[in-house]
Enzyme design. Structure first.
Site, short mmCIF file in Angstrom:
data_model
loop_
_atom_site.label_atom_id
_atom_site.label_comp_id
_atom_site.label_asym_id
_atom_site.label_seq_id
_atom_site.Cartn_x
_atom_site.Cartn_y
_atom_site.Cartn_z
N SER A 45 40.19 40.50 44.85
CA SER A 45 39.29 39.83 43.90
C SER A 45 39.20 38.35 44.25
CB SER A 45 39.83 39.98 42.48
OG SER A 45 39.26 38.99 41.66
N HIS A 65 35.95 42.38 45.97
CA HIS A 65 35.74 42.53 44.52
C HIS A 65 35.28 41.18 43.95
CE1 HIS A 65 36.45 44.45 40.60
NE2 HIS A 65 36.92 43.27 40.20
N ASP A 107 34.08 39.09 40.74
CA ASP A 107 34.14 39.09 39.28
C ASP A 107 33.10 38.13 38.70
OD1 ASP A 107 36.33 40.87 38.59
OD2 ASP A 107 37.59 39.47 39.70
N MET A 119 31.50 36.66 35.32
CA MET A 119 31.82 36.48 33.89
C MET A 119 30.84 35.49 33.26
SD MET A 119 35.95 36.16 34.05
CE MET A 119 36.94 37.20 35.13
N HIS A 169 31.72 43.29 39.91
CA HIS A 169 32.23 43.67 38.59
C HIS A 169 31.57 42.76 37.55
CE1 HIS A 169 36.12 43.92 35.89
NE2 HIS A 169 35.06 44.45 35.30
N MET A 205 31.15 41.41 34.12
CA MET A 205 31.74 41.26 32.79
C MET A 205 30.80 40.36 31.99
SD MET A 205 35.62 40.82 34.14
CE MET A 205 35.02 40.44 35.79
N MET A 235 40.32 49.28 33.58
CA MET A 235 40.92 47.94 33.51
C MET A 235 42.39 48.08 33.10
SD MET A 235 38.65 45.78 34.45
CE MET A 235 39.68 44.32 34.14
N GLY A 269 38.86 38.94 31.96
CA GLY A 269 38.59 37.53 31.65
C GLY A 269 39.33 36.57 32.57
N PHE A 270 40.52 36.96 32.98
CA PHE A 270 41.33 36.03 33.76
C PHE A 270 42.15 36.78 34.81
CE2 PHE A 270 40.70 34.39 29.51
CZ PHE A 270 40.19 33.12 29.77
N GLY A 306 45.71 36.90 37.14
CA GLY A 306 47.11 36.55 36.93
C GLY A 306 47.75 37.08 35.67
N ASP A 314 42.16 47.52 38.02
CA ASP A 314 41.93 46.08 38.15
C ASP A 314 42.76 45.32 37.12
OD1 ASP A 314 40.89 43.55 38.51
OD2 ASP A 314 38.86 44.04 37.84
N GLY A 315 43.69 44.50 37.63
CA GLY A 315 44.42 43.59 36.77
C GLY A 315 45.92 43.76 36.85
N GLY A 316 46.60 42.71 37.30
CA GLY A 316 48.07 42.70 37.28
C GLY A 316 48.71 43.58 38.33
N GLY A 363 43.92 40.26 42.81
CA GLY A 363 43.47 38.88 42.98
C GLY A 363 44.62 37.99 43.34
N SER A 364 45.43 37.63 42.33
CA SER A 364 46.50 36.66 42.56
C SER A 364 47.54 37.18 43.55
CB SER A 364 47.15 36.26 41.23
OG SER A 364 47.47 37.39 40.47
C1 DX5 Z 1 40.04 40.27 35.41
C2 DX5 Z 1 39.26 40.51 36.69
C3 DX5 Z 1 40.13 40.87 37.81
C4 DX5 Z 1 41.10 39.78 38.21
C5 DX5 Z 1 42.32 40.43 38.78
O1 DX5 Z 1 39.17 40.06 34.39
O2 DX5 Z 1 38.34 41.58 36.51
O3 DX5 Z 1 39.40 41.35 38.94
O4 DX5 Z 1 40.58 38.87 39.14
O5 DX5 Z 1 43.25 39.45 39.07
P1 DX5 Z 1 44.80 39.77 39.18
O6 DX5 Z 1 44.97 40.75 40.29
O7 DX5 Z 1 45.40 38.44 39.44
O8 DX5 Z 1 45.24 40.37 37.86
ZN ZN Z 2 37.46 42.56 38.29
#
Ligand code: DX5
Ligand code: ZN
Length: 218
Positions: free
Chosen positions: A7, A32, A34, A36, A65, A67, A136, A141-142, A144, A174-176, A196-197
């Site tokens: 991401s 990916h 994102d 928003m 993606h 959002m 999800m 939204g964020f 990390g 997706d996420g964490g 992502g992170s």
């Molecule tokens: C969250 C995004 C994700 C996000 C994942 O709203 O849709 O794609 O960037 O980031 P990590 O992998 O850091 O949770």
């Molecule tokens: Zn995403």
């Protein structure tokens, strides 16, 4: 085989194309992206202009993606900008079936994303039309955030639903997700892994991607 979708939300936007080239060279499978809008989620990121600016500079497919509220209004712009697959949130679509058809009419792949609290039954009458479902594993939204483990049984249930119906649909998460917990989602049935992170904040991106592939193999 699992697919890794970094991401770019966690990339360095001042040198975005360098980061994209790094994950491409590291053997990732799609990018990916994102999007928003500050309404559907409490954050604002990028629009079609930025997506378009990357298009000729990488061979990675673009996994967009959305959002955002009222996605129908912007889907054609993201397709023109180079999206190969578009995910819309069921929670943002009043006429979900129509939105899926709108994406597919343009000849690209369609995916529906579900927030952690959204049940799978919203997919009951559209599942066969989809190329991918995005579960999800955090509230969007964020980057990390920490993976919400209550989403794991949902991945497993979706995987069973897809198999029972004899369908061929990817399950994205997706996420964490990191090399340390990727096996939780892949053993539940996910095969497209967004990170992502874990990838972009890593001091050694190729090694982290390799580790994700290795630890995620079921
Ligand atoms: C969250 C995004 C994700 C996000 C994942 O709203 O849709 O794609 O960037 O980031 P990590 O992998 O850091 O949770
Ligand atoms: Zn995403």
């Amino acid at each position: 085989m699992i697919k890794i979708a970094p991401s770019i939300l966690s990339a360095d936007f001042s040198k975005l194309i360098d980061d994209v080239n790094t994950v491409e060279a590291a053997g990732c499978h799609m990018l990916h992206i994102d999007v928003m809008d500050g309404h559907f989620v409490p954050n604002i990121t990028i629009g079609p202009l930025v997506v378009n600016s990357l298009k000729d500079k990488t061979k990675l497919p673009f996994d967009v993606h959305l959002m955002i509220e009222n996605p129908d209004k912007y889907i054609p712009d993201f397709i023109k900008a180079g999206a190969d697959i578009i995910s819309v949130h069921s929670e943002a679509c009043i006429h979900l079936h129509r939105t899926i058809q709108l994406i597919k009419q343009h000849g690209i792949k369609a995916c529906v994303a579900l927030n952690p609290a959204t049940p799978l039954n919203v997919l009951d009458y559209v599942l066969a039309d989809l190329d991918m479902v995005l579960i999800m594993t955090v509230n969007p939204g964020f980057g990390g955030q920490k993976l919400i483990e209550a989403t794991l049984p949902k991945i497993k249930k979706l995987s069973t639903m897809i198999k029972d119906k004899g369908l061929d649909i990817d399950i994205q998460v997706d996420g964490g997700i990191s090399p340390d917990n990727i096996n939780l989602v892949t053993s539940a049935g996910a095969n497209v892994i967004v990170a992502g992170s874990a990838i972009f904040n890593s001091p050694n991106i190729p090694y982290t991607v390799e580790l994700m592939k290795r630890n995620g193999t079921v």
